[in-house]
Scaffold this motif. Sequence first.
Motif, PDB file in Angstrom:
ATOM      1  N   ALA A  24       0.814  -1.224   0.000  1.00 11.02           N
ATOM      2  CA  ALA A  24       0.000   0.000   0.000  1.00 11.02           C
ATOM      3  C   ALA A  24       0.842   1.267   0.000  1.00 11.02           C
ATOM      4  O   ALA A  24       0.309   2.368   0.118  1.00 11.02           O
ATOM      5  N   GLN A  25       2.152   1.104  -0.145  1.00 12.24           N
ATOM      6  CA  GLN A  25       3.028   2.275  -0.088  1.00 12.24           C
ATOM      7  C   GLN A  25       3.609   2.608  -1.461  1.00 12.24           C
ATOM      8  O   GLN A  25       4.751   3.034  -1.586  1.00 12.24           O
ATOM      9  N   GLY A  26       2.777   2.399  -2.496  1.00 11.91           N
ATOM     10  CA  GLY A  26       3.186   2.771  -3.849  1.00 11.91           C
ATOM     11  C   GLY A  26       2.754   1.783  -4.905  1.00 11.91           C
ATOM     12  O   GLY A  26       2.281   2.174  -5.976  1.00 11.91           O
ATOM     13  N   TYR A  27       2.887   0.492  -4.622  1.00 12.80           N
ATOM     14  CA  TYR A  27       2.598  -0.494  -5.662  1.00 12.80           C
ATOM     15  C   TYR A  27       1.119  -0.498  -6.038  1.00 12.80           C
ATOM     16  O   TYR A  27       0.776  -0.442  -7.235  1.00 12.80           O
ATOM     17  N   ILE A  28       0.246  -0.599  -5.066  1.00 10.04           N
ATOM     18  CA  ILE A  28      -1.191  -0.653  -5.364  1.00 10.04           C
ATOM     19  C   ILE A  28      -1.625   0.600  -6.120  1.00 10.04           C
ATOM     20  O   ILE A  28      -2.384   0.533  -7.103  1.00 10.04           O
ATOM     21  N   GLN A  53      -5.822 -16.036   1.210  1.00 11.29           N
ATOM     22  CA  GLN A  53      -5.825 -14.584   1.012  1.00 11.29           C
ATOM     23  C   GLN A  53      -4.504 -14.069   0.453  1.00 11.29           C
ATOM     24  O   GLN A  53      -4.478 -13.103  -0.317  1.00 11.29           O
ATOM     25  N   ASN A  54      -3.424 -14.717   0.815  1.00 12.40           N
ATOM     26  CA  ASN A  54      -2.127 -14.274   0.302  1.00 12.40           C
ATOM     27  C   ASN A  54      -1.968 -14.621  -1.176  1.00 12.40           C
ATOM     28  O   ASN A  54      -1.412 -13.843  -1.954  1.00 12.40           O
ATOM     29  N   LEU A  55      -2.475 -15.788  -1.565  1.00 15.31           N
ATOM     30  CA  LEU A  55      -2.467 -16.136  -2.986  1.00 15.31           C
ATOM     31  C   LEU A  55      -3.334 -15.165  -3.780  1.00 15.31           C
ATOM     32  O   LEU A  55      -3.001 -14.797  -4.911  1.00 15.31           O
ATOM     33  N   ALA A  56      -4.433 -14.741  -3.161  1.00 14.44           N
ATOM     34  CA  ALA A  56      -5.338 -13.816  -3.851  1.00 14.44           C
ATOM     35  C   ALA A  56      -4.663 -12.478  -4.113  1.00 14.44           C
ATOM     36  O   ALA A  56      -4.731 -11.934  -5.227  1.00 14.44           O
ATOM     37  N   TYR A  57      -3.966 -11.930  -3.122  1.00 13.86           N
ATOM     38  CA  TYR A  57      -3.350 -10.617  -3.362  1.00 13.86           C
ATOM     39  C   TYR A  57      -2.181 -10.735  -4.341  1.00 13.86           C
ATOM     40  O   TYR A  57      -1.935  -9.830  -5.151  1.00 13.86           O
ATOM     41  N   THR A  63      -1.784  -9.981 -12.117  1.00  9.90           N
ATOM     42  CA  THR A  63      -2.711  -9.831 -13.248  1.00  9.90           C
ATOM     43  C   THR A  63      -3.123  -8.384 -13.486  1.00  9.90           C
ATOM     44  O   THR A  63      -3.289  -7.964 -14.635  1.00  9.90           O
ATOM     45  N   LYS A  64      -3.284  -7.617 -12.428  1.00  9.28           N
ATOM     46  CA  LYS A  64      -3.743  -6.233 -12.593  1.00  9.28           C
ATOM     47  C   LYS A  64      -2.633  -5.314 -13.102  1.00  9.28           C
ATOM     48  O   LYS A  64      -2.887  -4.153 -13.432  1.00  9.28           O
ATOM     49  N   SER A  65      -1.421  -5.834 -13.162  1.00 10.42           N
ATOM     50  CA  SER A  65      -0.303  -5.013 -13.648  1.00 10.42           C
ATOM     51  C   SER A  65      -0.163  -5.076 -15.165  1.00 10.42           C
ATOM     52  O   SER A  65       0.562  -4.266 -15.755  1.00 10.42           O
ATOM     53  N   ARG A  66      -0.842  -6.031 -15.787  1.00  6.64           N
ATOM     54  CA  ARG A  66      -0.684  -6.218 -17.231  1.00  6.64           C
ATOM     55  C   ARG A  66      -1.059  -4.953 -17.999  1.00  6.64           C
ATOM     56  O   ARG A  66      -2.128  -4.382 -17.793  1.00  6.64           O
TER      57      ARG A  66
END
Length: 378
Positions: A24-28, A53-57, A63-66
């Motif tokens: 939460a300190q830049g990547y997201i 939950q860790n696999l989910a994040y 995937t959301k970085s594509r």
Amino acid sequence: MDKETILAICYDFDKTLSPDDMQAQGYIQSLGYEVSDFWAESNRLSEENDMDQNLAYMYMMATKSRGKLIVNRERLRLDGSKVALFPGVESWFRRVNAYGAKKGVTVEHYIISSGLKEMIEGTKVAGEFKKIYASSFYFDDDGVAVWPAQVVNYTNKTQFLFRIEKGVLNVNDQDVNSYFTAAEYRVPFRNMVYIGDSDTDIPCMKLVTVNGGHAIGVYNAKTQDRSKVFRMLEENRIRYFAPADYEENSPLEILIKQIIDRTVTNDALERVHFSCMNEMRKETEGISREARHRDDLVNRLEDSTSFSTTHHVIAEMKSVTDWSEAQRNRLFEIALRNDQVRSILHDHDVQRFYEKLLANGGPLAEEVRKLLGHMLSR
């Protein structure tokens, strides 16, 4: 030569060494998400697919970085370099290590975190840790994150404590399941500290606490919200709590120094214990189990504090026929000196037992024979 005294301090990362989740300190934000929206979507993904939950994040991160950014080690370490640390963290390790060295204790530091290893490796303090146990990605031939290589959640965190205990630090080394004697542990649990902030740390905290180690709950000094550490203390998950302030002379530093002092004393006592154990093994080496059992029976009769105990032990002794001379002499001494035996020497079972012993003689046999004869003539 005395075994080296090692104190292992194990840390969660997010909200323990850093005031917020590392992602939460830049990547997201670089994915175009609000932090709360990212975690909400990640948690839904987990719930709807019965997914860790860790696999989910991690799936969301990949995937959301594509089309937006390339998720590789360099990028994750760059984001890690931007992660904020609580006050004093950067100099904490040097100060604690120096105090430990002054007391003759080698202090080692470990990360056990559900956060990302690659990000932690990018922080200013990455080099301070002997081992970083955290979730991590597998990177393809192009260096792009495509699959989880390691996932650390709140329950499997505990395996790393056993690795530290046994000195089997490689995550693929199956020797962690091998049997070790207490004297062989590299870092026994009594020499472990676990520092964490939340429910995800509870299994590790509890494991360390019940095995004689030190679990510390930390809270943000700015918010002063101590509700979590109060609950963990009340439920015996932790022994201590302190603000996540790592500056010199902070309550946390003072506490760690006290733990180092106690570690010195504990290890000195343990060395005496192991010395006693070794002495016992040397002296009893070659003595059969049967001989030790006979000695145990004699000891129990000698320690008898009731007639019922005496009768019970005598009943067990009936099957023994090969008493040594030293054991017979002790049994005669017991008959003469222990009131719980002497007073019922004329009872049928006790009388029969001692009459059989008297047949083999001994220095005290005549005295016991006279006592028995006197009691039977009354």
